[in-house]
Design a protein around this motif. Structure first.
Motif, PDB file in Angstrom:
ATOM      1  N   VAL A 120       0.829  -1.206   0.000  1.00 13.75           N
ATOM      2  CA  VAL A 120       0.000   0.000   0.000  1.00 13.75           C
ATOM      3  C   VAL A 120       0.864   1.257   0.000  1.00 13.75           C
ATOM      4  N   ILE A 121       1.953   1.249   0.770  1.00 12.65           N
ATOM      5  CA  ILE A 121       2.828   2.430   0.829  1.00 12.65           C
ATOM      6  C   ILE A 121       3.500   2.672  -0.523  1.00 12.65           C
ATOM      7  N   VAL A 122       4.072   1.620  -1.103  1.00 17.08           N
ATOM      8  CA  VAL A 122       4.776   1.784  -2.379  1.00 17.08           C
ATOM      9  C   VAL A 122       3.794   2.138  -3.489  1.00 17.08           C
ATOM     10  N   GLN A 123       2.605   1.551  -3.458  1.00 23.89           N
ATOM     11  CA  GLN A 123       1.603   1.877  -4.474  1.00 23.89           C
ATOM     12  C   GLN A 123       1.234   3.354  -4.443  1.00 23.89           C
ATOM     13  N   LYS A 124       1.314   3.947  -3.277  1.00 24.93           N
ATOM     14  CA  LYS A 124       0.916   5.347  -3.130  1.00 24.93           C
ATOM     15  C   LYS A 124       2.027   6.319  -3.535  1.00 24.93           C
ATOM     16  N   ILE A 125       3.273   5.836  -3.571  1.00 23.65           N
ATOM     17  CA  ILE A 125       4.394   6.699  -3.930  1.00 23.65           C
ATOM     18  C   ILE A 125       4.328   7.036  -5.426  1.00 23.65           C
ATOM     19  N   ARG A 126       4.548   8.263  -5.747  1.00 24.47           N
ATOM     20  CA  ARG A 126       4.553   8.689  -7.150  1.00 24.47           C
ATOM     21  C   ARG A 126       5.954   8.456  -7.723  1.00 24.47           C
ATOM     22  N   VAL A 127       6.188   7.263  -8.169  1.00 28.17           N
ATOM     23  CA  VAL A 127       7.499   6.905  -8.723  1.00 28.17           C
ATOM     24  C   VAL A 127       7.452   7.105 -10.236  1.00 28.17           C
ATOM     25  N   PRO A 128       8.324   7.927 -10.775  1.00 22.12           N
ATOM     26  CA  PRO A 128       8.329   8.114 -12.233  1.00 22.12           C
ATOM     27  C   PRO A 128       8.795   6.852 -12.938  1.00 22.12           C
ATOM     28  N   SER A 129       8.402   6.710 -14.169  1.00 19.00           N
ATOM     29  CA  SER A 129       8.846   5.568 -14.969  1.00 19.00           C
ATOM     30  C   SER A 129      10.268   5.826 -15.453  1.00 19.00           C
ATOM     31  N   LEU A 130      11.224   5.210 -14.786  1.00 21.56           N
ATOM     32  CA  LEU A 130      12.638   5.430 -15.073  1.00 21.56           C
ATOM     33  C   LEU A 130      13.200   4.258 -15.872  1.00 21.56           C
ATOM     34  N   PRO A 131      13.877   4.519 -16.978  1.00 21.19           N
ATOM     35  CA  PRO A 131      14.407   3.435 -17.815  1.00 21.19           C
ATOM     36  C   PRO A 131      15.314   2.471 -17.046  1.00 21.19           C
ATOM     37  N   TRP A 132      16.219   3.011 -16.206  1.00 24.63           N
ATOM     38  CA  TRP A 132      17.146   2.136 -15.484  1.00 24.63           C
ATOM     39  C   TRP A 132      16.412   1.264 -14.475  1.00 24.63           C
ATOM     40  N   LEU A 133      15.357   1.812 -13.845  1.00 26.32           N
ATOM     41  CA  LEU A 133      14.588   1.036 -12.876  1.00 26.32           C
ATOM     42  C   LEU A 133      13.783  -0.052 -13.575  1.00 26.32           C
ATOM     43  N   SER A 134      13.208   0.290 -14.732  1.00 28.33           N
ATOM     44  CA  SER A 134      12.463  -0.708 -15.504  1.00 28.33           C
ATOM     45  C   SER A 134      13.376  -1.830 -15.978  1.00 28.33           C
ATOM     46  N   ARG A 135      14.600  -1.458 -16.380  1.00 30.31           N
ATOM     47  CA  ARG A 135      15.552  -2.471 -16.831  1.00 30.31           C
ATOM     48  C   ARG A 135      15.954  -3.384 -15.688  1.00 30.31           C
ATOM     49  N   LEU A 136      16.215  -2.804 -14.531  1.00 27.20           N
ATOM     50  CA  LEU A 136      16.578  -3.611 -13.364  1.00 27.20           C
ATOM     51  C   LEU A 136      15.418  -4.511 -12.955  1.00 27.20           C
TER      52      LEU A 136
END
Length: 380
Positions: A302-318
């Motif tokens: 629930v906490i992570v779902q609420k965080i506004r995390v941008p779609s970052l290429p390096w994070l998506s790749r990881l």
């Protein structure tokens, strides 16, 4: 929301990476937990650090629910099975063969003097290796412990098209009702633990409850228990996101996580006092499908779902490498335990160094394997 769109959500990528790191970290704690009362400080460090990571696998399962449910319109039963089960069959077979070989080579050729309490060097012979190489058709073994997840995941895949048929027409109230029933099933491990204290002696020596006996392993809550509930919970939270303010979210989830963590960690220590070194009882406190681990998992999701995390290429790749990291990391746990077996280093520092090194090396290996047309099948 279609699956491709979900894959580009920043918080989903973040949660996948966190879940993967939690798995690696928890396995780094195992050798310290296994020292029990022989080395009490190491045991306590392993327990309190490892207990924090118990939401790892439930979060992985919830990510499966987030990414796959509901199934795309037009998906056939055989098409789903062919794609999903076929995709993990090759890694299951491949790593079931590769991990025992790598572990055998490490302990017999490179490091026969390991002090890892989980390892008995005498267990690593050519004959035991041969047995490990073919018995994966029945189950995972010590060298392939993480692969238990793939056997379980195949079971979830077999069930998901059936679950999906109900989900697409279920009302919110019906979803909540089933989730409540599943919530009751999370109490079963503790009911089984405490029933003998109240005088329950089982049926003909079998200590199961609510219909379980020697000729029936399927009790009252069997069909609405286990990891299936995490799939359903993820679907529910995606379809009906909690409309809570940050203040309300933290006021609910932080105490929930704290209580779940205390039950998990302190409960493990207390259980060790009554059943020293008895994993059959100790693991009950660490069950992924226990109420305490659910409390931690729900809070984190629930906490992570609420965080506004941008779609970052390096994070998506990881995040895309997490499956491969999960599959290959276990051998590096053994290597890093010996590598960081340094006198004077605090146990928590050793665990952190092991976890970070293992995660980094596994990420690199998963990335390299993903580049090859054939080797990519081992990690995708």
């Amino acid at each position: 929301m279609i699956m491709e769109a979900k894959n580009n959500i920043g918080w989903v990528d973040l949660l996948r990476v966190l879940a993967c790191f939690f798995v690696v970290f928890s396995h780094c704690c195992d050798a310290f937990v296994a020292q029990f009362d022989v080395n009490r400080p190491a045991f306590l460090t392993g327990v309190f650090a490892g207990s924090f990571m118990r939401p790892s696998v439930p979060l992985f399962v919830m990510m499966t629910g987030v990414l796959l449910l509901p199934l795309k319109p037009g998906t056939t039963l055989t098409g789903f099975y062919r794609k999903r089960i076929g995709r993990i069959s090759f890694p299951l077979v491949g790593w079931s063969l590769l991990l025992p070989v790598l572990t055998y080579l490490y302990f017999t050729c490179l490091n026969p003097e390991t002090q890892n309490p989980l390892i008995t060097i005498g267990d690593y012979t050519a004959s035991t290796l041969w047995v490990r190489l073919y018995t994966f058709i029945f189950n995972f073994n010590f060298d392939t412990v993480p692969l238990w997840y793939l056997y379980m995941l195949i079971g979830l895949y077999l069930f998901m098209p059936l679950l999906n048929s109900w989900l697409v027409q279920a009302t919110r109230k019906e979803l909540k009702t089933v989730l409540v029933i599943w919530g009751v099933s999370l109490l079963l491990p503790y009911i089984k633990m405490f029933a003998p204290v109240l005088g329950y002696r089982g049926n003909f020596g079998h200590m199961g409850i609510w219909g379980e006996c020697d000729w029936n392993a399927y009790g009252t809550c069997y069909y609405l228990s286990g990891f299936m509930g995490y799939l359903l919970l993820a679907y529910y939270l995606m379809k009906y996101p909690l409309d809570w303010s940050w203040r309300k979210t933290l006021l609910i989830t932080l105490p929930m996580f704290a209580v779940g963590y205390l039950i998990t960690s302190v409960g493990y220590v207390i259980t060790q006092e009554y059943f020293p070194g008895n994993y059959a009882y100790l693991e009950i406190i660490w069950y992924f499908t226990g109420i305490n681990v659910f409390m931690m998992t729900f809070a984190l999701f629930v906490i992570v779902q609420k965080i506004r995390v941008p779609s970052l290429p390096w994070l998506s790749r990881l995040a895309s490498l997490c499956f491969g990291i999960y599959l290959c990391h276990y051998i590096f746990i053994f290597v890093d335990y010996d590598l960081f077996n340094l006198a004077g280093w605090p146990y928590i520092v050793r665990i952190l160094c092991m976890a970070c090194t293992t995660f980094a090396v596994s990420s690199l290996l998963a990335w390299v394997l993903s580049k090859g047309k054939f080797t990519g099948r081992f990690v995708k």
